[in-house]
Motif scaffolding. Structure first.
Motif, PDB file in Angstrom:
ATOM      1  N   TRP A 324       0.816  -1.247   0.041  1.00 15.48           N
ATOM      2  CA  TRP A 324      -0.017   0.054  -0.189  1.00 15.48           C
ATOM      3  C   TRP A 324       0.991   1.208  -0.140  1.00 15.48           C
ATOM      4  CZ3 TRP A 324       0.674   3.531   3.892  1.00 15.48           C
ATOM      5  CH2 TRP A 324       1.558   3.039   5.114  1.00 15.48           C
ATOM      6  N   GLY A 325       1.878   1.131   0.683  1.00 19.05           N
ATOM      7  CA  GLY A 325       2.994   2.323   0.627  1.00 19.05           C
ATOM      8  C   GLY A 325       3.315   2.626  -0.715  1.00 19.05           C
ATOM      9  N   GLN A 326       3.818   1.535  -1.414  1.00 16.96           N
ATOM     10  CA  GLN A 326       4.210   1.868  -2.519  1.00 16.96           C
ATOM     11  C   GLN A 326       3.146   2.297  -3.707  1.00 16.96           C
ATOM     12  OE1 GLN A 326       7.680   1.141  -3.411  1.00 16.96           O
ATOM     13  NE2 GLN A 326       7.955   0.853  -1.294  1.00 16.96           N
ATOM     14  N   ALA A 327       1.883   1.692  -3.558  1.00 23.64           N
ATOM     15  CA  ALA A 327       0.808   2.213  -4.276  1.00 23.64           C
ATOM     16  C   ALA A 327       0.500   3.716  -4.214  1.00 23.64           C
ATOM     17  CB  ALA A 327      -0.478   1.345  -4.223  1.00 23.64           C
ATOM     18  N   ALA A 328       0.597   4.151  -2.889  1.00 21.49           N
ATOM     19  CA  ALA A 328       0.447   5.453  -2.657  1.00 21.49           C
ATOM     20  C   ALA A 328       1.325   6.598  -3.252  1.00 21.49           C
ATOM     21  CB  ALA A 328       0.186   5.701  -1.089  1.00 21.49           C
ATOM     22  N   LEU A 329       2.721   6.146  -3.011  1.00 22.16           N
ATOM     23  CA  LEU A 329       3.886   6.791  -3.547  1.00 22.16           C
ATOM     24  C   LEU A 329       3.882   6.830  -5.107  1.00 22.16           C
ATOM     25  CD1 LEU A 329       6.441   8.200  -3.111  1.00 22.16           C
ATOM     26  CD2 LEU A 329       7.785   5.992  -3.141  1.00 22.16           C
ATOM     27  N   ARG A 330       3.226   5.799  -5.692  1.00 16.42           N
ATOM     28  CA  ARG A 330       3.234   5.896  -7.212  1.00 16.42           C
ATOM     29  C   ARG A 330       2.206   6.810  -7.576  1.00 16.42           C
ATOM     30  NH1 ARG A 330       2.811   0.115  -6.727  1.00 16.42           N
ATOM     31  NH2 ARG A 330       5.010  -0.782  -7.045  1.00 16.42           N
TER      32      ARG A 330
END
Length: 395
Positions: A324-330
């Motif tokens: 989820w952290g990677q998705a938000a950062l994208r």
């Protein structure tokens, strides 16, 4: 491990010679600290860069701060920051202090040339960031929505909406890929210290606006504005431009012409682009300005990124493995492209391009940067010189 003096000298050398923006700075760091000095392994350096690119703030300065912390503790971290930051900050402070005495048509021509440099440089940044940060339909759509938010809702409000909206849409639309492996480096930062830094970051971000309003103090307002800009910059480098415009020009502290001239001049000096804050603090129309305003602005814009870096270090391995952290950062990174694209139009293009000849010069500067691969300082010198020549000719 090595002393604070060694760290300072290593970073001072880079602060005097590292031209080209944050991506180039990371290349210089790799050459100096991985290949030449052997302070870090390739894997450790890659992990450190990944951490700093995940966080808001000036990525290259955060990497340097972390290397100093790893090498020589807290004094090493401060020495790394000072060595890398102060040369460009002092050069831009000098430009700010000398600018009022540089008057007349020739000086106006140079300033206009520097504004055209800003058009070329920001266009290059958008051109370079879009393929990597908005490569698919979902992220391209997020970038368009972010640009619309910034153009239709002027000031910091539109930018904050774009960043928050980008993160939310990223969570919904960008859950792809695998989480990276664990970071190998270990820093001597306790979880308690990390939590205190994260708490300090949040407290200052939420509390400074209220404190500045209650105290009716310009020094506090200045610190608040630059702290907020530094806290919301995802991607570093040129992304700070629209945030600083909202915190200075939109609030009447700095005029648009002076803002863009300083941004153009910032391309001609080595070191981090965040030192542009020193110039803005110095030329403020309301005291504190000059050297005092420069010091306040410089400290304020770098502080949030460093607090976040130290705060996240003890928890990074757990965070980076969560999809989820990677998705938000994208999503946030895609929104950054839109924010910078909006700034390219307003204020950069609308303030600098007054006619066909200006457009030709701005496009020529862009081609020189992107296709001819000229260094930014060479384009600064060329367009500032052409601006002076055209002013003398009455064009």
């Amino acid at each position: 491990m090595g002393g604070t003096g060694t760290v300072f000298r290593a970073f001072l050398k880079l602060g005097l010679t590292a031209f080209g923006g944050p991506v180039a700075h990371l290349g210089y760091f790799r050459t100096e600290f991985v290949q030449r000095r052997g302070w870090l392994s390739e894997a450790d350096y890659a992990d450190l860069v990944a951490l700093c690119q995940f966080l808001p703030g000036p990525a290259s300065s955060q990497v340097g701060f972390a290397i100093g912390l790893w090498r020589a503790g807290w004094t090493g971290a401060l020495a790394a920051w000072a060595g890398f930051t102060l040369p460009s900050a002092l050069l831009l402070l000098a430009f700010a202090l000398l600018r009022p005495v540089l008057d007349g048509p020739l000086a106006d021509g140079v300033v206009h040339g520097l504004k055209l440099v800003a058009v070329a440089v920001v266009a290059q940044a958008v051109w370079g960031m879009a393929p990597s940060l908005a490569p698919d339909r979902q992220r391209a759509g997020i970038a368009v929505l972010a640009a619309a938010a910034c153009l239709l809702l002027a000031g910091a409000g539109g930018q904050m909406l774009a960043i928050a909206g980008g993160g939310g849409l990223g969570l919904a639309l960008c859950r792809t890929g695998n989480a990276p492996g664990a970071m190998q480096m270990r820093f001597n930062v306790s979880r308690t210290t990390g939590l205190l830094c994260l708490g300090g970051f949040a407290l200052l971000l939420a509390g400074l606006p209220m404190l500045a309003a209650l105290a009716n103090n310009q020094a506090l307002s200045l610190f608040d504005g630059f702290y907020r800009a530094g806290a919301l910059v995802f991607g570093g480098g040129h992304v700070v431009l629209p945030l600083l415009d909202a915190e200075t020009v939109a609030r009447g502290w700095v005029d648009e012409a002076g803002f863009l001239a300083g941004y153009g001049a910032a391309q001609a000096v080595p070191g981090p682009l965040f030192t542009f804050a020193a110039y803005l603090g110095a030329i403020g129309q309301t005291p504190p300005n000059g050297a005092v305003g420069a010091a306040i602005a410089l400290a304020a814009i770098f502080l949030p990124g460093m607090l976040l870096l130290v705060g996240v270090l003890p928890f990074w391995n757990g965070l980076r493995r969560r999809l989820w952290g990677q998705a938000a950062l994208r999503g946030v990174n895609a929104a950054v492209v839109g924010i910078l694209g909006a700034a390219l139009y307003d204020p950069v293009f609308t303030s600098a391009v007054r006619g066909p000849l200006d457009l030709v010069l701005a496009v020529a500067g862009f081609v020189a940067l992107v296709n001819w691969k000229l260094p930014p300082w060479a384009v600064v010198v060329a367009l500032a010189g052409l601006g002076a020549i055209l002013a003398r000719a009455g064009l």
